[in-house]
Design a protein around this motif. Structure first.
Motif, PDB file in Angstrom:
ATOM      1  N   SER A 141      77.322  24.375  40.727  1.00 24.66           N
ATOM      2  CA  SER A 141      77.318  25.735  41.263  1.00 24.66           C
ATOM      3  C   SER A 141      78.727  26.251  40.994  1.00 24.66           C
ATOM      4  CB  SER A 141      77.002  25.789  42.766  1.00 24.66           C
ATOM      5  OG  SER A 141      78.077  25.281  43.529  1.00 24.66           O
ATOM      6  N   GLY A 154      75.369  24.116  50.585  1.00 18.75           N
ATOM      7  CA  GLY A 154      75.035  24.950  49.444  1.00 18.75           C
ATOM      8  C   GLY A 154      74.785  26.390  49.825  1.00 18.75           C
ATOM      9  N   TYR A 180      70.469  23.032  36.728  1.00 20.23           N
ATOM     10  CA  TYR A 180      70.432  22.058  37.816  1.00 20.23           C
ATOM     11  C   TYR A 180      69.708  20.781  37.431  1.00 20.23           C
ATOM     12  CZ  TYR A 180      72.539  25.051  41.338  1.00 20.23           C
ATOM     13  OH  TYR A 180      73.427  25.806  42.059  1.00 20.23           O
ATOM     14  N   THR A 185      72.262  27.785  45.261  1.00 21.54           N
ATOM     15  CA  THR A 185      71.795  26.396  45.275  1.00 21.54           C
ATOM     16  C   THR A 185      70.407  26.292  45.891  1.00 21.54           C
ATOM     17  OG1 THR A 185      74.075  25.608  45.457  1.00 21.54           O
ATOM     18  CG2 THR A 185      72.339  24.061  46.070  1.00 21.54           C
TER      19      THR A 185
END
Length: 314
Positions: free
Chosen positions: A199, A269, A192, A273
């Motif tokens: 994702s 998300g 990330y 996430t």
């Protein structure tokens, strides 16, 4: 090119660790409610803590390049989306990360989870735009905004406590699940950091809408590497057992996947996430959405436990 290789390696490690770690929010909540044991739930916060350490470290070392999640409004769509996501995960018998682990262990029912998520990505409109979810603000701005607030201090303390807790556990007894949780956090944090909009559901979304971009191959390669790493780790660890779909299980996974995808569109998300990006990135909406999701799952297990007790008492 370096970013692609880093993402691929981190995705491979993330997938390999997922099948060795107790990283499923549904399973961890069930263990907390039914078995009265909080160790798996603490493990989830270990992964979050290490992801936070990675993201914050990169932010201080590379403040111009690193992006943090933008603040999303804590409003009714967030609350409803979190509840829907929790209901979907409960019905699916696994969260976003848990579904990857189950599928790569050979349970083909979870192919229907991906199908349900895909249908939701097609039918459910997003409550946000992509730019607002991913790198909405610079690391410098994000750190300055929370550096002296109660939330920033609390987050830093929790990250530190969880990291020390995991190190102490490893020092006393070198267990594979604890090491795997640390790898989940570190690998997820790295992915990330370099790819804020990553994702596996975002990759699935782009594939469905025909918007896979050769300039963003790192995102696709990272997702493929995660599934590949999880499958290889399952086989090498003798955890792979082929389970063919059944009508009942496939229906539950399909419906659960659809609800999970719908909830993720509203929050925005999924729990992957939230665990590896929103919460480590010091976004208040991430921890609130995650806690609501966990509370929904817990309420479901409490209701099932109460219903089972009532039936047995008759």
């Amino acid at each position: 090119m370096a970013e692609t290789w880093i993402t691929a390696l981190a995705g491979l490690l993330l997938g390999a660790a997922l099948v060795r770690a107790n990283s499923c929010t549904v399973a961890s909540t069930r263990r907390l409610i039914i078995e009265r044991r909080a160790d798996w739930m603490l493990g989830l916060f270990v992964a979050i803590g290490w992801a936070g350490l990675v993201l914050l470290s990169f932010a201080f070392l590379w403040p111009i390049k690193v992006k943090f999640p933008a603040d999303m409004p804590i409003a009714m769509p967030l609350v409803i989306g979190s509840i829907v996501l929790g209901m979907g995960a409960l019905l699916n018998k696994g969260c976003f990360l848990g579904s990857v682990s189950q599928l790569c262990r050979g349970n083909l029912n979870y192919l229907f989870t991906l199908a349900g998520i895909a249908v939701a990505l097609i039918l459910v409109p997003k409550m946000h735009n992509g730019d607002g979810v991913t790198g909405g603000k610079s690391a410098a701005d994000a750190i300055a905004a929370v550096n002296f607030t109660w939330f920033g201090c609390l987050a830093a303390i929790i990250f530190g406590v969880m990291i020390l807790y995991s190190i102490r556990k490893l020092a006393r007894r070198r267990t594979i699940p604890m090491m795997a949780l640390i790898i989940v956090g570190v690998a997820g944090g790295v992915i990330y950091t370099f790819n804020p909009d990553w994702s596996y559901t975002s990759v699935l979304d782009r594939a469905i809408h025909g918007s896979l971009d050769a300039h963003n191959w790192a995102l696709e390669i990272g997702a493929v590497a995660m599934f590949g790493g999880a499958t290889i780790s399952s086989i090498l660890g003798s955890k792979f057992t082929l389970v063919w779909p059944s009508l009942f299980e496939a229906a539950g996974c399909s419906a659960g996947g659809f609800l999970m995808g719908s909830g993720a569109a509203m929050i925005p998300g999924g729990n992957d996430t939230m665990m590896l990006w929103s919460i480590p990135g010091l976004a208040q909406h991430g921890i609130i959405a995650y806690l609501i999701m966990v509370a929904t799952i817990a309420a479901g297990f409490i209701a099932m436990q109460y219903g089972s007790a009532r039936i047995k008492s008759r």
